[in-house]
Scaffold this active site. Structure first.
Site, PDB file in Angstrom:
ATOM      1  N   THR A  56       0.835  -1.194   0.000  1.00  0.00           N
ATOM      2  CA  THR A  56       0.000   0.000   0.000  1.00  0.00           C
ATOM      3  C   THR A  56       0.876   1.253   0.000  1.00  0.00           C
ATOM      4  O   THR A  56       1.932   1.278   0.619  1.00  0.00           O
ATOM      5  CB  THR A  56      -0.888   0.005   1.259  1.00  0.00           C
ATOM      6  OG1 THR A  56      -1.756  -1.132   1.209  1.00  0.00           O
ATOM      7  CG2 THR A  56      -1.717   1.272   1.357  1.00  0.00           C
ATOM      8  N   ARG A  61     -13.484  -8.500  -0.777  1.00  0.00           N
ATOM      9  CA  ARG A  61     -12.808  -8.021   0.435  1.00  0.00           C
ATOM     10  C   ARG A  61     -12.282  -6.596   0.263  1.00  0.00           C
ATOM     11  O   ARG A  61     -11.717  -6.241  -0.761  1.00  0.00           O
ATOM     12  CB  ARG A  61     -11.646  -8.961   0.762  1.00  0.00           C
ATOM     13  CG  ARG A  61     -10.840  -8.557   2.023  1.00  0.00           C
ATOM     14  CD  ARG A  61      -9.603  -7.766   1.689  1.00  0.00           C
ATOM     15  NE  ARG A  61      -8.777  -7.513   2.884  1.00  0.00           N
ATOM     16  CZ  ARG A  61      -7.743  -6.704   2.914  1.00  0.00           C
ATOM     17  NH1 ARG A  61      -7.383  -6.055   1.813  1.00  0.00           N
ATOM     18  NH2 ARG A  61      -7.052  -6.511   4.026  1.00  0.00           N
ATOM     19  N   VAL A  62     -12.479  -5.767   1.270  1.00  0.00           N
ATOM     20  CA  VAL A  62     -11.953  -4.402   1.302  1.00  0.00           C
ATOM     21  C   VAL A  62     -11.203  -4.215   2.613  1.00  0.00           C
ATOM     22  O   VAL A  62     -11.698  -4.599   3.675  1.00  0.00           O
ATOM     23  CB  VAL A  62     -13.089  -3.360   1.188  1.00  0.00           C
ATOM     24  CG1 VAL A  62     -12.533  -1.945   1.347  1.00  0.00           C
ATOM     25  CG2 VAL A  62     -13.810  -3.505  -0.142  1.00  0.00           C
ATOM     26  N   ASP A  96      -8.396  -1.555   5.019  1.00  0.00           N
ATOM     27  CA  ASP A  96      -8.518  -0.293   5.744  1.00  0.00           C
ATOM     28  C   ASP A  96      -8.240   0.940   4.894  1.00  0.00           C
ATOM     29  O   ASP A  96      -8.680   2.042   5.225  1.00  0.00           O
ATOM     30  CB  ASP A  96      -7.554  -0.278   6.936  1.00  0.00           C
ATOM     31  CG  ASP A  96      -6.094  -0.323   6.483  1.00  0.00           C
ATOM     32  OD1 ASP A  96      -5.744  -1.248   5.724  1.00  0.00           O
ATOM     33  OD2 ASP A  96      -5.307   0.559   6.879  1.00  0.00           O
ATOM     34  N   THR A 117      -0.469   1.370   6.431  1.00  0.00           N
ATOM     35  CA  THR A 117      -0.224   0.217   5.573  1.00  0.00           C
ATOM     36  C   THR A 117      -0.046  -1.002   6.472  1.00  0.00           C
ATOM     37  O   THR A 117       0.659  -0.942   7.473  1.00  0.00           O
ATOM     38  CB  THR A 117       1.034   0.403   4.702  1.00  0.00           C
ATOM     39  OG1 THR A 117       1.300  -0.814   3.995  1.00  0.00           O
ATOM     40  CG2 THR A 117       2.259   0.766   5.520  1.00  0.00           C
ATOM     41  N   GLY A 118      -0.712  -2.094   6.122  1.00  0.00           N
ATOM     42  CA  GLY A 118      -0.580  -3.280   6.959  1.00  0.00           C
ATOM     43  C   GLY A 118      -1.748  -4.223   6.782  1.00  0.00           C
ATOM     44  O   GLY A 118      -2.481  -4.153   5.791  1.00  0.00           O
ATOM     45  N   TRP A 119      -1.918  -5.102   7.729  1.00  0.00           N
ATOM     46  CA  TRP A 119      -2.999  -6.081   7.688  1.00  0.00           C
ATOM     47  C   TRP A 119      -4.294  -5.351   8.002  1.00  0.00           C
ATOM     48  O   TRP A 119      -4.630  -5.078   9.138  1.00  0.00           O
ATOM     49  CB  TRP A 119      -2.715  -7.191   8.700  1.00  0.00           C
ATOM     50  CG  TRP A 119      -3.562  -8.413   8.518  1.00  0.00           C
ATOM     51  CD1 TRP A 119      -4.736  -8.511   7.842  1.00  0.00           C
ATOM     52  CD2 TRP A 119      -3.276  -9.714   9.035  1.00  0.00           C
ATOM     53  NE1 TRP A 119      -5.212  -9.782   7.898  1.00  0.00           N
ATOM     54  CE2 TRP A 119      -4.331 -10.552   8.622  1.00  0.00           C
ATOM     55  CE3 TRP A 119      -2.238 -10.249   9.794  1.00  0.00           C
ATOM     56  CZ2 TRP A 119      -4.373 -11.908   8.966  1.00  0.00           C
ATOM     57  CZ3 TRP A 119      -2.294 -11.593  10.134  1.00  0.00           C
ATOM     58  CH2 TRP A 119      -3.346 -12.403   9.719  1.00  0.00           C
ATOM     59  N   GLY A 120      -5.030  -5.030   6.941  1.00  0.00           N
ATOM     60  CA  GLY A 120      -6.156  -4.113   7.033  1.00  0.00           C
ATOM     61  C   GLY A 120      -7.216  -4.459   8.041  1.00  0.00           C
ATOM     62  O   GLY A 120      -7.804  -3.574   8.677  1.00  0.00           O
TER      63      GLY A 120
END
Length: 384
Positions: A252, A280-281, A283, A303-306
């Site tokens: 991201t 899937r969406v 963050d 940025t990361g595991w949403g």
């Protein structure tokens, strides 16, 4: 009575002048702030977090990433230097990274389980708290511009899928064929993910099921690559991104900026997760989770595991800690990243306040990140 009649034209003239001034202010909001100070402009960027180590990065790959990150910084800095707003700067900066195949945003975005590139983005104005976002779009070249268009040319905050694409098309944004976003490296990552899934290896997000066969690569793109490979090696300019090649990665991209008028803005753009399904969406397009900006506190892009960033409302949580708990930016950001880790998530963020203070915490092995200040001093970082 005569005196009143005499004053009436003056009053009307005054009202007319006020209305005209208001119109001018709306057209050029930056000019309304007389306390412009070019010495405070600041821009911070990120290009994703994850298991990014020197061990899995060749010198050529590192050089390529640094070049694009520096280019993004210079483009955004140029906007701010010329008196552009923080909104202008973050949009221009993110567009550079969306146009680069090195990042998981725009061209070079990861593939869904069905073999599509579904893109998400959001943007927020710290001065007015206006915001715009798009999710699950497949034909708009620069999702961040679509997000800003939603903010400025509609009464809504978020649009998704075909509706968002139709809106973008009606507003004159650049529309491309879905094949524009295709890259061989990302497509290979999808095939590896599906093969792993079919081998009964549990996925961290989805219940193992019989995966659908991956979509074939666009014929023209695939043919072009094969021809160049036959001529000797990989295509000219082709670079295998070291994302999703060692552990979980998030490519991201995002930017936060402070302009000379004292206004903050934040922007984030992503392709999501490789092999994602069911619409899937994450963050990135969710205001308060992956993106937030408020002049009273800070501007944040994550940025990361949403899923974890959504549950922890990371971007807004930092602003709330500053606003209600009176915590400084760095302390608030670190506490929130620690909260994500406690929940089991990983990733990072960039943050900026109105004093020009910067924070870039993350709990992964690395994060593509950088900043540039008013005097032109800049730095690009990758590893922990």
């Amino acid at each position: 009575m005569k005196k009143l009649l005499y004053l009436l034209p003056l009053a009307l003239l005054h009202l007319g002048g006020g209305a005209q001034a208001q119109t001018t202010t709306a057209a050029k909001p930056a000019a309304a702030n007389s306390a412009a100070d070019p010495g405070r402009i600041t821009l911070v960027i990120h290009g994703g977090a994850g298991t990014i180590t020197r061990a899995n990065m060749t010198p050529e790959q590192e050089k390529a990433y640094r070049e694009v990150l520096n280019q993004a910084l210079q483009v955004g800095y140029g906007v701010l230097q010329k008196g552009g707003t923080s909104l202008d700067a973050v949009e221009a900066t993110v567009r550079v990274m969306e146009d680069s195949p090195l990042f998981n945003a725009g061209k070079g975005a990861v593939f869904t389980h069905e073999g599509r590139n579904e893109l998400d983005a959001s943007i927020m104005d710290g001065k007015t708290l206006r915001a715009g976002s798009v999710a699950g779009i497949t034909t708009v070249r620069n999702p961040i511009t679509a997000a800003r268009t939603v903010m400025e040319k509609s009464e809504h905050v978020m649009m998704v899928g075909p509706g968002a694409e139709q809106f973008a098309k009606e507003k004159g944004l650049q529309i491309v064929e879905p094949s524009y976003f295709y890259t061989e490296a990302r497509y290979n990552q999808l095939q590896k993910a599906i093969a792993k899934e079919q081998g009964a290896v549990p996925d961290q997000l989805n219940t193992p099921t019989k995966a659908a066969a991956p979509a074939t690569a666009p014929a023209t793109e695939s043919k072009k690559i094969k021809v160049k490979q036959k001529a000797g090696g990989k295509p000219q300019g082709y670079l295998e991104p070291p994302i999703f090649t060692e552990g979980r990665k998030y490519g991201t991209v995002g930017a936060v900026a402070l302009d000379q008028y004292g206004n903050l803005a934040a922007a984030t753009s992503t392709g999501g997760m490789t092999n994602k399904r069911y619409g899937r969406v994450g963050d990135a397009p969710i205001i308060g989770a992956g993106t937030y900006a408020d002049n009273q506190s800070c501007a944040i892009s994550c940025t990361g595991w949403g899923e974890y960033f959504i549950r922890a409302t990371v971007a807004r949580d930092i602003a709330a800690r500053m606003e209600y708990g009176k915590q400084p930016l760095q302390q608030a950001a670190q506490a929130t990243i620690d909260k994500v880790a406690q929940l089991g998530g990983d990733g990072g963020l960039i943050g900026l306040d109105r004093q020009g203070n910067i924070t870039m915490p993350f709990n992964s092995e690395g994060m593509y990140r950088g900043y540039i200040k008013a005097n032109g001093q800049s730095e690009v970082l990758i590893y922990k």
